[in-house]
Scaffold this motif. Structure first.
Motif, short mmCIF file in Angstrom:
data_model
loop_
_atom_site.label_atom_id
_atom_site.label_comp_id
_atom_site.label_asym_id
_atom_site.label_seq_id
_atom_site.Cartn_x
_atom_site.Cartn_y
_atom_site.Cartn_z
N GLU A 163 -6.43 12.30 -4.89
CA GLU A 163 -5.10 11.91 -4.40
C GLU A 163 -4.96 10.39 -4.38
O GLU A 163 -3.87 9.86 -4.60
N LEU A 164 -6.05 9.72 -4.11
CA LEU A 164 -5.99 8.27 -3.93
C LEU A 164 -6.30 7.50 -5.22
O LEU A 164 -6.25 6.27 -5.23
N GLU A 165 -6.65 8.21 -6.27
CA GLU A 165 -6.98 7.53 -7.52
C GLU A 165 -5.73 6.96 -8.17
O GLU A 165 -4.71 7.63 -8.28
N VAL A 166 -5.82 5.71 -8.55
CA VAL A 166 -4.77 5.08 -9.37
C VAL A 166 -5.48 4.30 -10.46
O VAL A 166 -6.68 4.04 -10.39
N THR A 167 -4.74 3.97 -11.49
CA THR A 167 -5.37 3.29 -12.62
C THR A 167 -5.84 1.88 -12.25
O THR A 167 -6.86 1.42 -12.75
N ASP A 168 -5.10 1.19 -11.35
CA ASP A 168 -5.44 -0.21 -11.11
C ASP A 168 -5.00 -0.63 -9.71
O ASP A 168 -3.84 -0.47 -9.34
N ARG A 169 -5.94 -1.16 -8.95
CA ARG A 169 -5.62 -1.70 -7.63
C ARG A 169 -5.84 -3.21 -7.57
O ARG A 169 -5.80 -3.80 -6.50
N THR A 170 -6.10 -3.83 -8.69
CA THR A 170 -6.36 -5.27 -8.69
C THR A 170 -5.08 -6.04 -8.43
O THR A 170 -3.97 -5.55 -8.67
N LEU A 171 -5.23 -7.26 -7.96
CA LEU A 171 -4.11 -8.15 -7.71
C LEU A 171 -3.84 -8.96 -8.97
O LEU A 171 -4.73 -9.63 -9.48
N ALA A 172 -2.62 -8.89 -9.48
CA ALA A 172 -2.27 -9.53 -10.75
C ALA A 172 -2.36 -11.05 -10.64
O ALA A 172 -1.95 -11.64 -9.63
N VAL A 180 2.07 -16.21 -8.50
CA VAL A 180 3.02 -16.12 -7.39
C VAL A 180 2.92 -14.75 -6.74
O VAL A 180 3.12 -13.73 -7.39
N TRP A 181 2.60 -14.76 -5.44
CA TRP A 181 2.60 -13.52 -4.65
C TRP A 181 3.61 -13.66 -3.53
O TRP A 181 3.51 -14.55 -2.69
N LEU A 182 4.58 -12.78 -3.51
CA LEU A 182 5.59 -12.73 -2.45
C LEU A 182 5.13 -11.69 -1.43
O LEU A 182 4.84 -10.54 -1.79
N VAL A 183 5.04 -12.09 -0.17
CA VAL A 183 4.51 -11.20 0.87
C VAL A 183 5.61 -10.94 1.90
O VAL A 183 6.24 -11.88 2.40
N THR A 184 5.83 -9.67 2.20
CA THR A 184 6.90 -9.31 3.12
C THR A 184 6.44 -8.21 4.06
O THR A 184 5.36 -7.62 3.88
N GLY A 185 7.25 -7.92 5.05
CA GLY A 185 6.92 -6.89 6.02
C GLY A 185 7.55 -7.19 7.36
O GLY A 185 8.08 -8.28 7.59
N GLY A 326 2.43 -3.37 -4.29
CA GLY A 326 1.23 -2.92 -3.60
C GLY A 326 1.38 -3.09 -2.10
O GLY A 326 2.28 -3.79 -1.61
N VAL A 327 0.50 -2.42 -1.36
CA VAL A 327 0.55 -2.44 0.09
C VAL A 327 -0.72 -3.09 0.64
O VAL A 327 -1.82 -2.85 0.13
N ILE A 328 -0.53 -3.93 1.67
CA ILE A 328 -1.64 -4.39 2.50
C ILE A 328 -1.55 -3.59 3.78
O ILE A 328 -0.60 -3.74 4.56
N LEU A 329 -2.52 -2.72 4.03
CA LEU A 329 -2.50 -1.84 5.20
C LEU A 329 -3.41 -2.45 6.27
O LEU A 329 -4.64 -2.46 6.12
N THR A 330 -2.82 -2.97 7.33
CA THR A 330 -3.59 -3.65 8.36
C THR A 330 -3.93 -2.70 9.51
O THR A 330 -3.36 -1.62 9.64
N LYS A 331 -4.89 -3.12 10.33
CA LYS A 331 -5.28 -2.43 11.57
C LYS A 331 -5.80 -1.01 11.30
O LYS A 331 -5.66 -0.14 12.16
N LEU A 332 -6.40 -0.82 10.14
CA LEU A 332 -6.95 0.50 9.84
C LEU A 332 -8.15 0.80 10.72
O LEU A 332 -8.57 1.95 10.86
N ASP A 333 -8.73 -0.24 11.32
CA ASP A 333 -9.87 -0.04 12.21
C ASP A 333 -9.45 0.28 13.64
O ASP A 333 -10.28 0.53 14.49
N GLY A 334 -8.14 0.26 13.88
CA GLY A 334 -7.66 0.48 15.24
C GLY A 334 -7.48 1.95 15.55
O GLY A 334 -8.37 2.77 15.31
N THR A 335 -6.31 2.29 16.03
CA THR A 335 -6.05 3.67 16.41
C THR A 335 -5.46 4.49 15.27
O THR A 335 -4.97 5.59 15.48
N ALA A 336 -5.50 3.93 14.07
CA ALA A 336 -4.96 4.66 12.91
C ALA A 336 -5.71 5.97 12.72
O ALA A 336 -6.91 6.05 12.94
#
Length: 406
Positions: A163-172, A180-185, A326-336
């Motif tokens: 389910e989690l397999e994708v062809t590429d998770r690298t940062l372009a 240029v990386w635009l970061v939002t959230g 792509g997603v940056i998933l934070t606090k995965l070590d918390g109560t997630a």
């Protein structure tokens, strides 16, 4: 007789007078005959200088002992992805792993599949995704003749990895120009902190980095980014509070390109997804930036893993506003509860590229699906015997540091 005495007195008197005259002549008269000069005394030899005491060879100067240098703290090797996930996913493991233990202990019955589905929903996989996931797992167990809880667990892990397999998770990245990386959230997800950690990692890899503080709605946001810039060794381009965010992004790229920087990270306002005007502003930032720089190499959405399904509704709004890569998933070590990773992949169709597993700079890690799944379900294989025959446990379900044990 008397005449004889008189004569004697006269003679005696004459003798006395003659003696006195002789003495007077000697004292005041003719000088006494010269004495022969004494030979000059030979000059005395100068006194011999006292012999100097024998000079002992000088001992080499004794240098003062340098104080012992303090021992440098041992350089810790960066944790391998498998070990990092293992250490940081304790809470997610206890939430989902313990539930799976109890379910598969019952054997493979209809109740098993129903309870597994409920557990996945509780773990933030989502209702629709959980239903499809369990149905697919159940069908594979039948097709492959799986009959024990341990065998079903091994297959569940394999299906989840797929389910989690994708062809590429690298940062372009760009080869010959500023990347240029635009970061939002949304505010509070760890967006600015993630930018700072990305900058620090790039600087540590000998890259030059510029940060554009395009979140101008809060002065504290630019101040926080500037502190990260100072800490990481990255330059920050900012403007006054209330300035046009698109203009700051434009200036950031112009400054980065003029300096020949390797990477530009653009921080944007933590817009609430239901604020139409603010989402329009985000589109403008991206449009103005790309007009000068070309397409953004990455548009990274920062999500808080502890928000669960609420994070997915946020993500959908950002997907409509800008093309999230792509997603940056934070606090995965918390109560997630862990299942949010599967939900993002399945429901949004965008990869989780980075995950936050703690507070240190190295805890912003590339997402590793296999390490994640193994760590999530490791407790099942290690601490609980679902069946009397433990040999059925899949080898890859062991802890990373036990993989080579007999």
């Amino acid at each position: 007789m008397e005449d004889l005495i008189l004569v004697l007195l006269v003679v005696l008197g004459l003798l006395v007078i003659g003696g006195v005259g002789f003495v007077v002549v000697r004292r005041g008269g003719a000088p006494a005959p010269p004495r022969e000069p004494e030979a000059p005394a030979e000059p005395e030899a100068p006194p011999a200088e006292p012999e100097a005491p024998p000079v002992e060879p000088e001992a080499p100067p004794v240098e003062p002992e340098a104080p012992p240098e303090p021992e440098a703290p041992p350089v810790e090797e960066p944790l391998a992805p498998a070990e990092r996930f293992w250490q940081r996913l304790g809470r997610a493991r206890s939430n989902l792993g313990d539930a799976v233990v109890g379910i598969f202990r019952q054997g493979l019955t209809e109740e098993t599949w129903e309870e597994l589905e409920e557990s996945l929903i509780a773990a933030d996989v989502g209702v629709e995704a959980s239903t499809e996931f369990v149905a697919g797992l159940k069908e594979r167990c039948r097709a492959e003749g799986v009959r024990t809880g341990e065998q079903a667990l091994a297959l569940l892990k394999e299906v989840m990895r797929l389910e989690l397999e994708v062809t590429d998770r690298t940062l372009a990245r760009r080869e010959d120009d500023t990347t240029v990386w635009l970061v939002t959230g949304v505010n509070g997800t760890g967006k600015t902190t993630s930018i700072g950690k990305l900058a620090a990692r790039a600087v540590r890899d000998d890259e030059s980095v510029v940060l554009a503080a395009a979140d101008t709605f809060r002065a504290a946001a630019a101040d926080q980014l500037e502190r990260w810039g100072e800490s990481a060794g990255a330059r920050v381009v900012r403007a006054g509070e209330g300035a046009d965010p698109a203009s700051v992004a434009f200036d950031g790229f112009a400054s980065a390109r003029a300096a020949g920087a390797d990477l530009l990270l653009v921080d944007t306002a933590g817009r609430l997804q239901n604020k139409t005007a603010l989402m329009d502003e985000l589109r403008k930032v991206k449009r103005v930036l790309e007009r000068e720089a070309g397409p953004c190499d990455e548009v990274l959405l920062v999500l808080d893993a502890t928000t669960g399904q609420n994070g997915l509704s946020q993500a959908r709004a950002f997907l409509e506003a800008v093309d999230v890569t792509g997603v940056i998933l934070t606090k995965l070590d918390g109560t997630a509860r862990g299942g949010i990773v599967v939900a993002i992949q399945r429901q949004l169709g965008i990869p989780v590229k980075l995950v936050g597993l703690g507070e240190s700079i190295d805890d912003l890690a590339e997402f590793d699906p296999q390490a994640f799944v193994d760590a999530l379900f490791e407790e099942v294989a290690q601490d609980v015997s679902l069946e009397d025959d433990r040999s059925a446990v899949a080898p890859d379900s062991r802890r990373p540091d036990q993989a080579d044990e007999g």
